[in-house]
Design a protein around this motif. Structure first.
Motif, PDB file in Angstrom:
ATOM      1  N   GLN A   4       0.839  -1.207   0.000  1.00  0.00           N
ATOM      2  CA  GLN A   4       0.000   0.000   0.000  1.00  0.00           C
ATOM      3  C   GLN A   4       0.883   1.270   0.000  1.00  0.00           C
ATOM      4  O   GLN A   4       0.591   2.228  -0.707  1.00  0.00           O
ATOM      5  N   VAL A   5       1.950   1.215   0.792  1.00  0.00           N
ATOM      6  CA  VAL A   5       2.879   2.361   0.858  1.00  0.00           C
ATOM      7  C   VAL A   5       3.528   2.562  -0.520  1.00  0.00           C
ATOM      8  O   VAL A   5       3.594   3.681  -1.028  1.00  0.00           O
ATOM      9  N   LYS A   6       3.973   1.444  -1.112  1.00  0.00           N
ATOM     10  CA  LYS A   6       4.623   1.532  -2.431  1.00  0.00           C
ATOM     11  C   LYS A   6       3.666   2.124  -3.472  1.00  0.00           C
ATOM     12  O   LYS A   6       4.067   2.916  -4.311  1.00  0.00           O
ATOM     13  N   LYS A   7       2.403   1.723  -3.348  1.00  0.00           N
ATOM     14  CA  LYS A   7       1.398   2.179  -4.313  1.00  0.00           C
ATOM     15  C   LYS A   7       1.192   3.701  -4.213  1.00  0.00           C
ATOM     16  O   LYS A   7       1.151   4.389  -5.238  1.00  0.00           O
ATOM     17  N   VAL A   8       1.075   4.214  -2.973  1.00  0.00           N
ATOM     18  CA  VAL A   8       0.853   5.667  -2.847  1.00  0.00           C
ATOM     19  C   VAL A   8       2.079   6.465  -3.300  1.00  0.00           C
ATOM     20  O   VAL A   8       1.943   7.564  -3.838  1.00  0.00           O
ATOM     21  N   ILE A   9       3.257   5.880  -3.088  1.00  0.00           N
ATOM     22  CA  ILE A   9       4.474   6.593  -3.524  1.00  0.00           C
ATOM     23  C   ILE A   9       4.593   6.544  -5.054  1.00  0.00           C
ATOM     24  O   ILE A   9       4.955   7.543  -5.672  1.00  0.00           O
ATOM     25  N   LYS A  26      22.509   0.300  -9.551  1.00  0.00           N
ATOM     26  CA  LYS A  26      22.181   0.690  -8.176  1.00  0.00           C
ATOM     27  C   LYS A  26      20.700   1.018  -8.002  1.00  0.00           C
ATOM     28  O   LYS A  26      20.119   0.789  -6.954  1.00  0.00           O
ATOM     29  N   VAL A  27      20.115   1.602  -9.040  1.00  0.00           N
ATOM     30  CA  VAL A  27      18.728   2.073  -8.944  1.00  0.00           C
ATOM     31  C   VAL A  27      17.720   0.970  -9.321  1.00  0.00           C
ATOM     32  O   VAL A  27      16.541   1.070  -9.003  1.00  0.00           O
ATOM     33  N   ARG A  28      18.217  -0.098  -9.955  1.00  0.00           N
ATOM     34  CA  ARG A  28      17.348  -1.178 -10.443  1.00  0.00           C
ATOM     35  C   ARG A  28      16.389  -1.700  -9.376  1.00  0.00           C
ATOM     36  O   ARG A  28      15.206  -1.869  -9.622  1.00  0.00           O
ATOM     37  N   LYS A  29      16.928  -1.922  -8.160  1.00  0.00           N
ATOM     38  CA  LYS A  29      16.107  -2.460  -7.066  1.00  0.00           C
ATOM     39  C   LYS A  29      14.984  -1.500  -6.688  1.00  0.00           C
ATOM     40  O   LYS A  29      13.861  -1.919  -6.409  1.00  0.00           O
ATOM     41  N   ILE A  30      15.307  -0.202  -6.670  1.00  0.00           N
ATOM     42  CA  ILE A  30      14.309   0.818  -6.307  1.00  0.00           C
ATOM     43  C   ILE A  30      13.219   0.864  -7.368  1.00  0.00           C
ATOM     44  O   ILE A  30      12.035   0.941  -7.063  1.00  0.00           O
ATOM     45  N   LYS A  31      13.652   0.768  -8.617  1.00  0.00           N
ATOM     46  CA  LYS A  31      12.707   0.786  -9.745  1.00  0.00           C
ATOM     47  C   LYS A  31      11.743  -0.392  -9.636  1.00  0.00           C
ATOM     48  O   LYS A  31      10.554  -0.264  -9.880  1.00  0.00           O
ATOM     49  N   LYS A  32      12.321  -1.523  -9.260  1.00  0.00           N
ATOM     50  CA  LYS A  32      11.545  -2.754  -9.149  1.00  0.00           C
ATOM     51  C   LYS A  32      10.559  -2.650  -7.979  1.00  0.00           C
ATOM     52  O   LYS A  32       9.416  -3.105  -8.071  1.00  0.00           O
ATOM     53  N   MET A  33      11.026  -2.038  -6.901  1.00  0.00           N
ATOM     54  CA  MET A  33      10.207  -1.928  -5.690  1.00  0.00           C
ATOM     55  C   MET A  33       9.024  -0.979  -5.904  1.00  0.00           C
ATOM     56  O   MET A  33       7.890  -1.295  -5.576  1.00  0.00           O
ATOM     57  N   ILE A  34       9.308   0.201  -6.458  1.00  0.00           N
ATOM     58  CA  ILE A  34       8.248   1.184  -6.692  1.00  0.00           C
ATOM     59  C   ILE A  34       7.874   1.123  -8.172  1.00  0.00           C
ATOM     60  O   ILE A  34       8.631   1.566  -9.023  1.00  0.00           O
ATOM     61  N   ASP A  35       6.735   0.590  -8.423  1.00  0.00           N
ATOM     62  CA  ASP A  35       6.321   0.414  -9.806  1.00  0.00           C
ATOM     63  C   ASP A  35       5.741   1.730 -10.339  1.00  0.00           C
ATOM     64  O   ASP A  35       4.536   1.880 -10.528  1.00  0.00           O
TER      65      ASP A  35
END
Lengths: 226, 115
Positions: free
Chosen positions: A11-16, A141-150
């Motif tokens: 839910q947090v990821k979705k709002v971000i 380095k940013v790949r993981k963040i990209k994957k986490m926040i769709d």
């Protein structure tokens, strides 16, 4: 303090993600702020606390923060470059630069026009290769963040954006240097002493500019998302 | 307590001072530490904190470090050498200001008054 459930984290990821941010630094900072805050409340208060956070981190606020960070990153890199420049050219480095420039002038005077054009392309190719390497390192380095926040937008480091703009300015200026005499149809411009002086001045400027930019990236890449 | 305007001018000093005492801190931790130290009387808003942190970083007073913490990435701030020097000057500047303010608010106070 508790750990958020997978459902709550989603839910947090979705709002971000809905904020459509592009700066990886801002995304991780806001996500960490949200999770750290929500972890200090009972699960019954999750919805109300998330709503509270959303009132503070509005779409407009996040985008203004992102714009300010981009501006700050630009100043950060430039001041970093300047401080490196002030200490970089020690006598051995200065002599090495002078030596390479002297060789460059000798070669320039001796070779044919075709080779001269090729000589001008060498720094451009080096910058393109360097840009690709920097981009790849940051992408990893940013790949993981990209994957986490769709996110619907492309997320990348604000510092990377600044460095890429700086590097593209260098290549564009080289293009301008080569194309300007052709646009104005100046005959035999490569023989002109003004052209040699201009290339030398630009070489000196770009050598210091790219070297300091490279050093700034090297230092920043140890701890930042580049 | 509505003291946002009063805090605005001293936010950078607060951040620098906290980072002098703690080796490295992240954004949310700074807001919580201020809340804890002032028993909730002073609340640093997120709206002011992050732009101030980014500005201090751009001025070379703070350096940042990205670390993996509990399946997420966290951005830590710490003082640079210039930042360490700046804390002292900012602190004496703020103390001087508070002393002068005190003199204005209570004119009977002796000039040698120290907070």
């Amino acid at each position: 303090m508790r750990k958020l459930t997978e459902k709550e984290l989603d839910q947090v990821k979705k709002v971000i993600a809905a904020k459509e941010l592009t700066s990886a630094e801002i995304v991780i900072e806001i996500y960490d702020h949200y999770v750290s805050h929500l972890e200090s409340f009972e699960s019954s208060k999750f919805e109300s606390e998330l709503f509270e956070l959303e009132q503070k981190f509005t779409f407009g606020y996040c985008h203004s923060l992102q714009a300010k960070l981009f501006k700050a990153s630009k100043n950060d890199i430039l001041s970093f470059q300047w401080s490196i420049f002030k200490t970089y050219f020690t006598w051995p480095k200065f002599l090495a630069t002078t030596f390479f420039l002297a060789i460059y002038i000798i070669i320039w005077m001796e070779v044919e026009h075709k080779t001269k054009a090729q000589l001008l392309i060498i720094p451009m190719i080096s910058i393109v290769i360097l840009s690709a390497w920097i981009y790849y390192r940051s992408f990893k380095k940013v790949r993981k963040i990209k994957k986490m926040i769709d996110s619907p937008r492309t997320i990348e480091s604000s510092l990377l954006k600044v460095i890429m703009i700086q590097l593209s300015l260098i290549t564009s200026s080289f293009n301008l240097l080569i194309l300007t005499p052709k646009i104005f149809d100046i005959p035999e411009f490569m023989e002109s002493p003004y052209f040699l002086a201009a290339t030398l001045a630009l070489f000196l400027f770009y050598a210091s500019y790219s070297l300091t930019l490279f050093e700034a990236w090297k230092i920043k890449s140890r701890t930042a998302l580049i | 307590m509505s003291n946002n305007n009063l805090i605005k001018g001293s936010l950078q000093t607060i951040i620098l001072k906290l980072l002098e005492e703690n080796e490295k801190m992240y954004g949310y931790e700074i807001t919580q530490r201020v809340k804890e130290l002032t028993a909730g009387e002073i609340k640093i808003t997120e709206g002011a904190l992050y732009p101030a942190l980014h500005k201090l970083e751009a001025e070379g007073l703070l350096s940042t470090e990205i670390q993996q913490v509990d399946n997420r990435v966290r951005k830590y701030y710490s003082l640079t050498k210039d930042g360490q020097k700046e804390v002292t000057s900012k602190m004496s500047e703020l103390q001087g200001f508070v002393e002068n303010l005190q003199r204005i608010l209570t004119p009977d106070l002796k000039p040698g008054f120290n907070i």
